[in-house]
Design an enzyme around this catalytic site. Structure first.
Site, mmCIF file in Angstrom:
data_model
loop_
_atom_site.group_PDB
_atom_site.id
_atom_site.type_symbol
_atom_site.label_atom_id
_atom_site.label_comp_id
_atom_site.label_asym_id
_atom_site.label_seq_id
_atom_site.Cartn_x
_atom_site.Cartn_y
_atom_site.Cartn_z
ATOM 1 N N ARG A 15 1.151 -1.064 -0.132
ATOM 2 C CA ARG A 15 -0.439 -0.178 -0.012
ATOM 3 C C ARG A 15 0.507 1.201 -0.318
ATOM 4 O O ARG A 15 2.359 1.250 0.052
ATOM 5 C CB ARG A 15 -0.401 -0.205 1.172
ATOM 6 C CG ARG A 15 -1.936 -1.234 1.430
ATOM 7 C CD ARG A 15 -3.014 -1.301 2.302
ATOM 8 N NE ARG A 15 -2.105 -1.715 3.410
ATOM 9 C CZ ARG A 15 -2.448 -1.733 4.714
ATOM 10 N NH1 ARG A 15 -3.657 -1.524 5.274
ATOM 11 N NH2 ARG A 15 -1.469 -2.369 6.626
ATOM 12 N N LYS A 74 2.723 1.323 7.276
ATOM 13 C CA LYS A 74 2.952 1.197 8.453
ATOM 14 C C LYS A 74 3.813 1.661 9.030
ATOM 15 O O LYS A 74 4.663 2.869 8.908
ATOM 16 C CB LYS A 74 3.468 -0.612 7.880
ATOM 17 C CG LYS A 74 2.942 -1.145 6.769
ATOM 18 C CD LYS A 74 1.268 -1.929 7.331
ATOM 19 C CE LYS A 74 1.595 -2.337 8.992
ATOM 20 N NZ LYS A 74 0.603 -3.149 9.990
ATOM 21 N N HIS A 95 0.191 1.113 16.266
ATOM 22 C CA HIS A 95 0.513 -0.220 17.182
ATOM 23 C C HIS A 95 1.630 0.009 17.880
ATOM 24 O O HIS A 95 2.358 -0.852 17.917
ATOM 25 C CB HIS A 95 0.486 -1.283 16.209
ATOM 26 C CG HIS A 95 -0.897 -0.964 15.316
ATOM 27 N ND1 HIS A 95 -1.920 -1.428 15.507
ATOM 28 C CD2 HIS A 95 -1.125 -1.089 14.034
ATOM 29 C CE1 HIS A 95 -3.125 -1.760 14.978
ATOM 30 N NE2 HIS A 95 -2.426 -1.565 13.947
ATOM 31 N N ASP A 269 -4.739 -10.527 14.481
ATOM 32 C CA ASP A 269 -3.959 -10.266 14.729
ATOM 33 C C ASP A 269 -3.945 -9.495 16.323
ATOM 34 O O ASP A 269 -3.227 -8.874 16.793
ATOM 35 C CB ASP A 269 -4.662 -8.807 14.155
ATOM 36 C CG ASP A 269 -5.641 -8.050 13.525
ATOM 37 O OD1 ASP A 269 -6.872 -8.597 14.619
ATOM 38 O OD2 ASP A 269 -5.612 -6.863 13.721
HETATM 39 N N1 LIG Z 1 -6.698 -10.278 9.791
HETATM 40 C C1 LIG Z 1 -6.996 -8.686 9.310
HETATM 41 O O1 LIG Z 1 -6.019 -8.880 8.734
HETATM 42 C C2 LIG Z 1 -7.596 -7.628 9.729
HETATM 43 C C3 LIG Z 1 -8.407 -6.726 9.112
HETATM 44 C C4 LIG Z 1 -9.072 -6.278 10.377
HETATM 45 C C5 LIG Z 1 -9.465 -6.365 11.091
HETATM 46 N N2 LIG Z 1 -8.618 -6.995 12.024
HETATM 47 C C6 LIG Z 1 -9.360 -7.337 13.890
HETATM 48 O O2 LIG Z 1 -10.930 -8.527 13.423
HETATM 49 C C7 LIG Z 1 -11.399 -7.901 14.551
HETATM 50 C C8 LIG Z 1 -13.044 -7.084 14.786
HETATM 51 O O3 LIG Z 1 -12.600 -5.732 14.036
HETATM 52 P P1 LIG Z 1 -13.810 -5.296 14.023
HETATM 53 O O4 LIG Z 1 -13.689 -4.009 13.180
HETATM 54 O O5 LIG Z 1 -14.895 -6.221 13.686
HETATM 55 O O6 LIG Z 1 -14.479 -4.745 15.421
HETATM 56 P P2 LIG Z 1 -15.929 -4.691 16.040
HETATM 57 O O7 LIG Z 1 -15.401 -3.676 17.529
HETATM 58 O O8 LIG Z 1 -16.736 -3.080 15.019
HETATM 59 O O9 LIG Z 1 -16.757 -5.319 15.874
HETATM 60 C C9 LIG Z 1 -16.117 -6.574 17.100
HETATM 61 C C10 LIG Z 1 -17.613 -6.733 17.787
HETATM 62 O O10 LIG Z 1 -17.172 -8.555 18.635
HETATM 63 C C11 LIG Z 1 -18.421 -9.013 19.278
HETATM 64 N N3 LIG Z 1 -17.929 -9.516 20.908
HETATM 65 C C12 LIG Z 1 -17.121 -9.041 20.960
HETATM 66 N N4 LIG Z 1 -16.737 -10.161 21.940
HETATM 67 C C13 LIG Z 1 -18.238 -11.052 21.718
HETATM 68 C C14 LIG Z 1 -18.410 -12.721 21.718
HETATM 69 N N5 LIG Z 1 -17.791 -12.848 23.017
HETATM 70 N N6 LIG Z 1 -19.156 -12.920 21.586
HETATM 71 C C15 LIG Z 1 -18.944 -12.326 20.021
HETATM 72 N N7 LIG Z 1 -19.422 -11.519 19.484
HETATM 73 C C16 LIG Z 1 -18.504 -10.644 20.791
HETATM 74 C C17 LIG Z 1 -18.559 -6.733 19.586
HETATM 75 O O11 LIG Z 1 -19.486 -6.809 20.694
HETATM 76 C C18 LIG Z 1 -18.149 -6.213 18.366
HETATM 77 O O12 LIG Z 1 -19.676 -6.012 17.834
HETATM 78 C C19 LIG Z 1 -10.669 -7.270 15.307
HETATM 79 O O13 LIG Z 1 -9.576 -8.211 15.940
HETATM 80 C C20 LIG Z 1 -9.439 -6.680 14.606
HETATM 81 O O14 LIG Z 1 -8.487 -6.399 14.995
HETATM 82 C C21 LIG Z 1 -7.720 -7.995 11.108
#
Ligand SMILES: NC(=O)c1ccc[n+]([C@@H]2O[C@H](COP(=O)([O-])OP(=O)(O)OC[C@H]3O[C@@H](n4cnc5c(N)ncnc54)[C@H](O)[C@@H]3O)[C@@H](O)[C@H]2O)c1
Length: 371
Positions: A15, A74, A95, A269
């Site tokens: 990116r 980054k 981060h 992550d």
């Molecule tokens: N792997 C990747 O490339 C990548 C990229 C972007 C985001 N992410 C990760 O994805 C994850 C989600 O991000 P997001 O932006 O959707 O966050 P978000 O805060 O928008 O959503 C998280 C949801 O999880 C729910 N939650 C919390 N505990 C729970 C449980 N025990 N059971 C069910 N639901 C529960 C919350 O109520 C919330 O609605 C994060 O860990 C983020 O870092 C990873």
């Protein structure tokens, strides 16, 4: 202001922090834009496009030494530490709560470091993280559908089914930004989708905007246990802010799953919400445990740099413009969301969780700016 855009040097990072369209907007406002040569190539944005937009193409040394505001994607990595300096504003994903050497390097240099990920609006949204979650969520369903194919080790099931054949079942754990975006792609493919969340308000909202096209269920261990055996694709999308992801899927639960079912743990992550998940890469994205395919790519948006670059800069540009137009001090005084992005300034740690994480002193931003 003189705004620089540095080339990313982290492995597999394609990116760039500004599109030619963004460069054009800044130039039109009277700012000078310096883009490091070939910085946009990985996102199919060649130097010539930036030049046409009015930017100058410059060397690595020039972009770092001549800029007043430096845009990156980054965090700086070790070879870049020596380039940090006290009259530079750096705007990028940092981060640093998980990176003590970088926190110290930023503080020692006196740089003004503003982190995309901690810019936070009054209604607690993270506008510069959301676009990457949107992309990761959408990839999750796409990748899940792909790895359900038999030659790829999957069950051999078409997620959407066909007329006369039932579609596959998708279980989405966490209905936030990732979960919602995963759900809309899975629905679009024709799958049967259930979202589990802990927040009743969030489920009410999802039910409303998805017009009942998904089922929503209160998340609990018992509920996950009872539903996981029936799922073809499980998408882990939970987030507990500031904490590691809770382990919602245990190894024992995998034994209840169908052989060749797929788990995409987007929350990897933050440590992953599946006990058996470990980070993977785009070049080697999956592995199997108990016959269940695990897809746990830690930087999913990195696989689609053209889309990610555009989505990221759509979100960052208004903040870049604010800093460029008014200077950092005035811009943060006008916008509390941006003020929350300032992690390190003039050697002081101004974002409390970062100071706490490393046992360093915390200084409120106002004290630094007024002092
Ligand atoms: N792997 C990747 O490339 C990548 C990229 C972007 C985001 N992410 C990760 O994805 C994850 C989600 O991000 P997001 O932006 O959707 O966050 P978000 O805060 O928008 O959503 C998280 C949801 O999880 C729910 N939650 C919390 N505990 C729970 C449980 N025990 N059971 C069910 N639901 C529960 C919350 O109520 C919330 O609605 C994060 O860990 C983020 O870092 C990873």
């Amino acid at each position: 202001m003189r705004i620089g855009v540095a080339k990313e040097i982290k492995t597999d990072e394609y990116r760039i922090a500004l599109t030619p369209a963004g460069a054009r907007e800044l130039v039109q406002k009277g700012h000078e834009v310096l883009v490091e040569t070939t910085a946009g190539e990985g996102s199919a944005m060649p130097d010539a496009d930036y030049e046409r937009a009015g930017a100058q193409i410059v060397s690595l040394d020039d972009v770092w030494t001549r800029s007043e505001l430096l845009l990156k994607v980054k965090e700086p990595i070790e070879p870049e530490y020596k380039r940090l300096r006290d009259d530079l504003v750096l705007f990028t994903y940092l981060h640093i709560a998980a990176d003590e050497p970088l926190t110290r390097a930023l503080a020692d240099s006196g740089i003004k470091a503003v982190a995309y990920e901690t810019v936070e609006t009054e209604d607690r949204r993270l506008p510069l993280l959301a676009p990457m979650s949107e992309i990761a969520g959408r990839i999750a369903s796409q990748a899940g559908a792909y790895f359900l194919e038999k030659p790829l080790g999957g069950r051999g099931l078409l997620l959407g089914g066909v007329p006369g054949v039932l579609p596959g079942k998708v279980l989405v754990l966490g209905g936030g930004v990732v979960g919602y975006n995963a759900a809309i792609i899975a629905i679009g493919l024709g799958a049967q989708v259930t979202i589990l969340d802990k927040s009743i308000d969030r489920m009410r909202y999802l039910d409303e905007i998805l017009s009942g096209r998904v089922s929503t269920v209160m998340s609990s261990t018992l509920q996950i246990e009872s539903m996981i055996g029936d799922a073809d694709l499980v998408i882990g999308a939970v987030l507990v802010p500031g904490a590691r992801a809770p382990k919602l899927v245990t190894r024992e639960m995998l034994r209840e799953m169908k052989p060749g079912a797929v788990i995409v743990d987007v929350a990897i992550d933050q440590g992953g919400c599946v006990e058996t998940a470990r980070p993977t890469t785009h070049t080697d994205p999956v592995y199997k445990v108990e016959g269940v395919t695990h897809y746990c790519v830690a930087n999913m948006p990195g696989g689609v740099p053209i889309t990610s670059t555009k989505a990221l800069t759509n979100a960052t540009l208004p903040y870049v413009e604010a800093i460029a137009d008014h200077g950092l001090a005035e811009a943060v005084a006008r916008d509390r969301a941006l003020a929350l992005g300032v992690n390190v300034i003039d050697g002081k740690i101004t974002y409390e969780p970062v100071a706490e994480a490393h046992g360093l002193d915390y200084t409120p931003l106002a004290d630094v700016l007024l002092g």
